[in-house]
Design an enzyme around this catalytic site. Structure first.
Site, PDB file in Angstrom:
ATOM      1  N   ASP A 244     -29.443 -28.632 -19.058  1.00  0.00           N
ATOM      2  CA  ASP A 244     -28.496 -28.887 -19.973  1.00  0.00           C
ATOM      3  C   ASP A 244     -27.125 -29.504 -20.654  1.00  0.00           C
ATOM      4  O   ASP A 244     -27.657 -29.453 -21.795  1.00  0.00           O
ATOM      5  CB  ASP A 244     -29.090 -27.685 -20.930  1.00  0.00           C
TER       6      ASP A 244
ATOM      7  N   ASP B  32     -24.109 -28.372 -20.576  1.00  0.00           N
ATOM      8  CA  ASP B  32     -22.955 -27.263 -20.331  1.00  0.00           C
ATOM      9  C   ASP B  32     -22.988 -26.776 -19.611  1.00  0.00           C
ATOM     10  O   ASP B  32     -21.498 -25.617 -20.086  1.00  0.00           O
ATOM     11  CB  ASP B  32     -23.930 -26.611 -21.758  1.00  0.00           C
TER      12      ASP B  32
ATOM     13  N   SER C  21     -31.488 -23.999 -19.647  1.00  0.00           N
ATOM     14  CA  SER C  21     -30.032 -24.231 -18.566  1.00  0.00           C
ATOM     15  C   SER C  21     -30.878 -23.942 -17.385  1.00  0.00           C
ATOM     16  O   SER C  21     -31.288 -25.144 -16.819  1.00  0.00           O
ATOM     17  CB  SER C  21     -29.482 -23.124 -18.926  1.00  0.00           C
TER      18      SER C  21
ATOM     19  N   ASP D 126     -25.124 -28.804 -15.265  1.00  0.00           N
ATOM     20  CA  ASP D 126     -26.341 -27.991 -15.063  1.00  0.00           C
ATOM     21  C   ASP D 126     -27.731 -28.943 -16.311  1.00  0.00           C
ATOM     22  O   ASP D 126     -28.009 -29.729 -16.377  1.00  0.00           O
ATOM     23  CB  ASP D 126     -25.839 -26.464 -15.222  1.00  0.00           C
TER      24      ASP D 126
END
Length: 482
Positions: A247, A249, A110, A245
């Site tokens: 990834d 999400d 993340s 960010d």
């Protein structure tokens, strides 16, 4: 074969479950550790049926391909079949897996620094629960010697249906005439965002693309990125700037002036636009959610998507007809019953960055107003947040313990400037509500050795100052004890 007790492995390797998935230093995430976690997920949750398909995806961290190969080897050992969806946003993998009723594994750290990574697990129904996590950690698995087979072939269907989810939800000329910048950095969502925004008619400008991983934290925007937003908006004449960010999400959204919007305010606006009657959100989010009177019910939870999802399930079981969840980082979780102009939005109860970004753009376009005007009618409550990096969790816990019971301890940080504490909320970390209405919330990160600080005030600059003063006071105190 090597028999591995997951609890012992967690203690020995340092790779353990945090707020969202198993995470650790890349150096700790060996092939054996990653394979063991994968087998524990499949076997511990009784998913290892012969021939069962397992969706697998990754972000753009340099360590992610190696972890993917270890996970794929373990999937094969369990008798299952890997459907490798390539590099794609976490919500895209989750949406694909849920639509195909198959489990999924996402290799991502993340927003945390590039020297760390992680693995996130999904049942066919969605994110694993805390009970599922406990079952994984209690497993004992036999791991075969790792054989490097190279990267699996990429199945592009997951990314295709994720993009279609949003292109089909809005009218094709929705963003015609708007110039939208994408702060691309190393986000795995950067090309996906470009495709969606372009398909909806926007003139898209690429900003700061890099192949070097950049750990963007949407809850703690750096001073460099704050200034970048202002500079880009002015230089390119932008109507908005969109980023995520690593990834994809958690969104990062700036208005036409280049000012980044807070994630909890983005969530509030998005949930209202989608017609939610109930919202579920962590205790750290802005109290404007309640005082706006936009929702019939607000449920507060601990920080982390598993707790938000549990709250959403509770609300739906209790009769709520349209449920949304969101976090302070801006990640939006779509429950059942949400709509856009009468069109049903399929549920996606995992953090998503694309939906809230598109909703805010749609709101501004339909109202024929700039993005900055969307918050004008909201209660004037402002939140800010930041973190102390490389701050041992043990020190965070000791600090919170002293602040819970010792009035002199918090006066040592803030003096009498905030007045007295009228309430301590221990839902997650320590949230102090002062008699002047201001709030300071401290919480050790669940993903890294960091101490997070959230603050709320009736003035935006004051909220930022509360965070700065608090973290500086804690850093000084810690330095004095070393």
């Amino acid at each position: 074969m090597t028999s591995i007790n997951i609890q012992n492995m967690m203690a020995d390797s340092g790779v353990a479950f945090g707020t969202s998935g198993a995470r650790g230093l890349v150096s700790q995430m060996t092939d054996q550790v990653c394979a063991a976690y994968t087998l524990a997920f499949l076997q511990g949750l009784n998913l290892a049926e012969p021939g069962r398909k397992i969706a697998l995806g990754m972000d753009l961290r340099p360590s992610s391909p190696g972890i993917v190969q270890a996970c794929a080897a373990a999937i094969k050992q369990a008798g299952c079949e890997t459907v490798f969806c390539g590099a794609l946003p976490t919500p895209a993998l989750a949406f694909y897996a849920m639509s195909r009723h198959i489990p999924a594994i996402m290799v991502t750290g993340s927003h945390i620094p590039f020297d760390r990574n992680g693995i996130k697990f999904y049942r066919a129904e969605g994110e694993i629960s805390k009970a599922d996590e406990a079952a994984i950690t209690q497993a004992v698995v036999d791991v075969a010697e790792f054989a490097e087979d190279g990267m699996p072939p990429v199945n592009s269907e997951a990314l295709k249906i994720y993009k279609h989810r949003y292109i089909a939800l809005f009218e094709r000329d929705l963003l015609a005439g708007w110039r939208v910048g994408i702060y691309e950095h190393s986000s795995v969502a950067r090309d996906c965002l470009r495709d969606i925004l372009s398909a909806l008619g926007a003139d898209v400008i690429s900003l700061a693309r890099t192949d070097t991983f950049v750990p963007i934290d949407t809850e703690a925007v750096s001073e460099t990125d704050r200034q970048r937003g202002l500079d880009w908006a002015k230089e390119y004449g932008l109507d908005a700037i969109i980023s995520t960010d690593g990834d994809g999400d958690r969104p990062l959204i700036a208005d036409e002036t280049g000012n980044w919007l807070r994630g909890d305010i983005v969530g509030l606006l998005c949930a209202r636009f989608l017609g939610a009657d109930t919202v579920v959100t962590p205790v750290s989010c802005n109290t404007a959610i309640e005082t706006s009177a936009a929702f019939k019910r607000v449920i507060r939870t601990r920080i982390g998507s598993p707790y938000v999802i549990a709250g959403m399930e509770q609300a739906e079981a209790g009769g709520s007809e349209s449920v949304a969840g969101f976090e302070a980082n801006g990640g939006f979780l779509a429950g059942n019953g949400l709509q856009v102009a009468g069109r049903r939005l399929a549920a996606l109860p995992t953090r998503d960055a694309v939906l809230p970004a598109l909703v805010l753009l749609a709101m501004a376009k339909r109202r024929n107003c700039p993005l900055s005007a969307l918050t004008a009618q909201l209660p004037q409550r402002y939140t800010a947040s930041d973190r102390l990096r490389d701050f041992p969790t043990a020190h965070s816990q000791a600090l919170l313990a002293s602040l819970q019971s010792d009035d002199a301890a918090y006066q040592g940080l803030w003096g009498t400037a905030l007045g007295s504490v009228v309430r301590r909320d221990l839902t997650d970390g320590l949230r102090l509500i002062f008699n002047n209405g201001e709030i300071v919330h401290l919480r050790p990160s669940g993903n890294a050795p960091e101490l997070r600080c959230y603050a709320e005030s009736a003035d935006a600059a004051r909220a930022q100052e509360l965070v700065r003063l608090t973290l500086q006071g804690i850093a000084d105190r810690y330095a004095a004890t070393r």
